[in-house]
Design an enzyme around this catalytic site. Sequence first.
Site, PDB file in Angstrom:
ATOM      1  N   ASP A  67      31.576  39.980  36.213  1.00 22.33           N
ATOM      2  CA  ASP A  67      31.656  40.516  37.572  1.00 22.33           C
ATOM      3  C   ASP A  67      31.954  42.011  37.602  1.00 22.33           C
ATOM      4  O   ASP A  67      32.312  42.608  36.588  1.00 22.33           O
ATOM      5  CB  ASP A  67      32.697  39.727  38.395  1.00 22.33           C
ATOM      6  N   ASN A 135      44.208  31.130  42.600  1.00 23.60           N
ATOM      7  CA  ASN A 135      43.626  30.179  43.562  1.00 23.60           C
ATOM      8  C   ASN A 135      42.533  29.318  42.931  1.00 23.60           C
ATOM      9  O   ASN A 135      41.797  28.630  43.636  1.00 23.60           O
ATOM     10  CB  ASN A 135      43.059  30.923  44.782  1.00 23.60           C
ATOM     11  N   HIS A 137      39.919  30.450  41.176  1.00 24.05           N
ATOM     12  CA  HIS A 137      38.582  31.047  41.026  1.00 24.05           C
ATOM     13  C   HIS A 137      38.264  31.287  39.556  1.00 24.05           C
ATOM     14  O   HIS A 137      39.170  31.463  38.735  1.00 24.05           O
ATOM     15  CB  HIS A 137      38.409  32.325  41.874  1.00 24.05           C
ATOM     16  N   GLU A 142      35.159  32.371  44.604  1.00 25.84           N
ATOM     17  CA  GLU A 142      36.363  31.999  45.346  1.00 25.84           C
ATOM     18  C   GLU A 142      36.226  30.560  45.863  1.00 25.84           C
ATOM     19  O   GLU A 142      35.124  30.002  45.903  1.00 25.84           O
ATOM     20  CB  GLU A 142      36.542  32.961  46.525  1.00 25.84           C
TER      21      GLU A 142
HETATM   22  C1  F6R Z   1      37.568  38.858  35.702  1.00 28.49           C
HETATM   23  C2  F6R Z   1      37.420  37.589  36.382  1.00 28.49           C
HETATM   24  C3  F6R Z   1      38.533  36.938  37.124  1.00 28.49           C
HETATM   25  C4  F6R Z   1      39.832  36.898  36.329  1.00 28.49           C
HETATM   26  C5  F6R Z   1      40.937  36.233  37.145  1.00 28.49           C
HETATM   27  C6  F6R Z   1      42.263  36.295  36.418  1.00 28.49           C
HETATM   28  O1  F6R Z   1      36.360  39.263  35.113  1.00 28.49           O
HETATM   29  O2  F6R Z   1      36.353  37.070  36.373  1.00 28.49           O
HETATM   30  O3  F6R Z   1      38.167  35.620  37.481  1.00 28.49           O
HETATM   31  O4  F6R Z   1      39.628  36.213  35.128  1.00 28.49           O
HETATM   32  O5  F6R Z   1      41.067  36.855  38.391  1.00 28.49           O
HETATM   33  O6  F6R Z   1      42.690  37.629  36.349  1.00 28.49           O
HETATM   34  P1  F6R Z   1      43.879  38.062  35.399  1.00 28.49           P
HETATM   35  O7  F6R Z   1      43.433  37.829  34.013  1.00 28.49           O
HETATM   36  O8  F6R Z   1      44.089  39.535  35.682  1.00 28.49           O
HETATM   37  O9  F6R Z   1      45.053  37.218  35.783  1.00 28.49           O
END
Ligand code: F6R
Length: 240
Positions: A67, A135, A137, A142
Amino acid sequence: MRVIVVKDYDAMSQEAFRLMKATLTEKKDAVLGLATGSTPIGLYREMIADYRAGGTSYRDVRTFNLDEYVGLDVSSDQSYVYFMRNNLFDHIDVLPENTNIENGKAEDPEAECARYNALLSETEIDLQILGIGSNGHIAFNEPGTPFDSVTHVVALAESTVKDNSRLFKSIDEVPRRAFTMGLANIMAAKKVVILANGANKARAVYGLCRGEITEQLPASILQKHPDCTLICDEAAASLL
Ligand code: F6R
């Protein structure tokens, strides 16, 4: 889903690296799906240390990131392309032309999604690394995202904007939209390794491996993946 519970963040990163190394040993020209965020930084450190010690070469490897924020590119140190260069790509021998990430500054976001999906449909990701949002995701899919989604532009959930604001000067600077690979793209990977650490991930981790398979907790679709491994620390595993 295989579940590996380890003591802490460092042990999670080492275990993830063990699986990464196994993939690269088996296939020198592996295609890697990569994530950003705090979770995989330790894994990337292990990869860099091993590369510097004369271990694995990434010369033939191709990468696809999950992403990118809409509106940011490498000129912004909050962009994911900047993150990847800073935390991994600039420190190993992967060729820049073999790294792929959505172009946050694309003039036509829909065309950019189509371009990325076309690239993904021509290739098979051998190993997809994932983190998980509090959450539930994965990537920026989401709650409510259809399981058959492919790369698309999303409006970030308020909880995600809040979680990610720690990396920005203020919450107002966090982009509200992002490009993300869809859940169908992620499910198409040959092997998935999802990492989680910290107590704030415990509920999402429960939903990921023990909860109902529901679009309200996007990561729960991984229960249907034929080769998915969760590596988490004790705090993230506390509700299992
Ligand atoms: C990042 C991504 C997100 C993160 C998730 C956890 O490329 O795809 O889904 O893996 O938001 O973020 P952290 O690792 O910062 O807790």
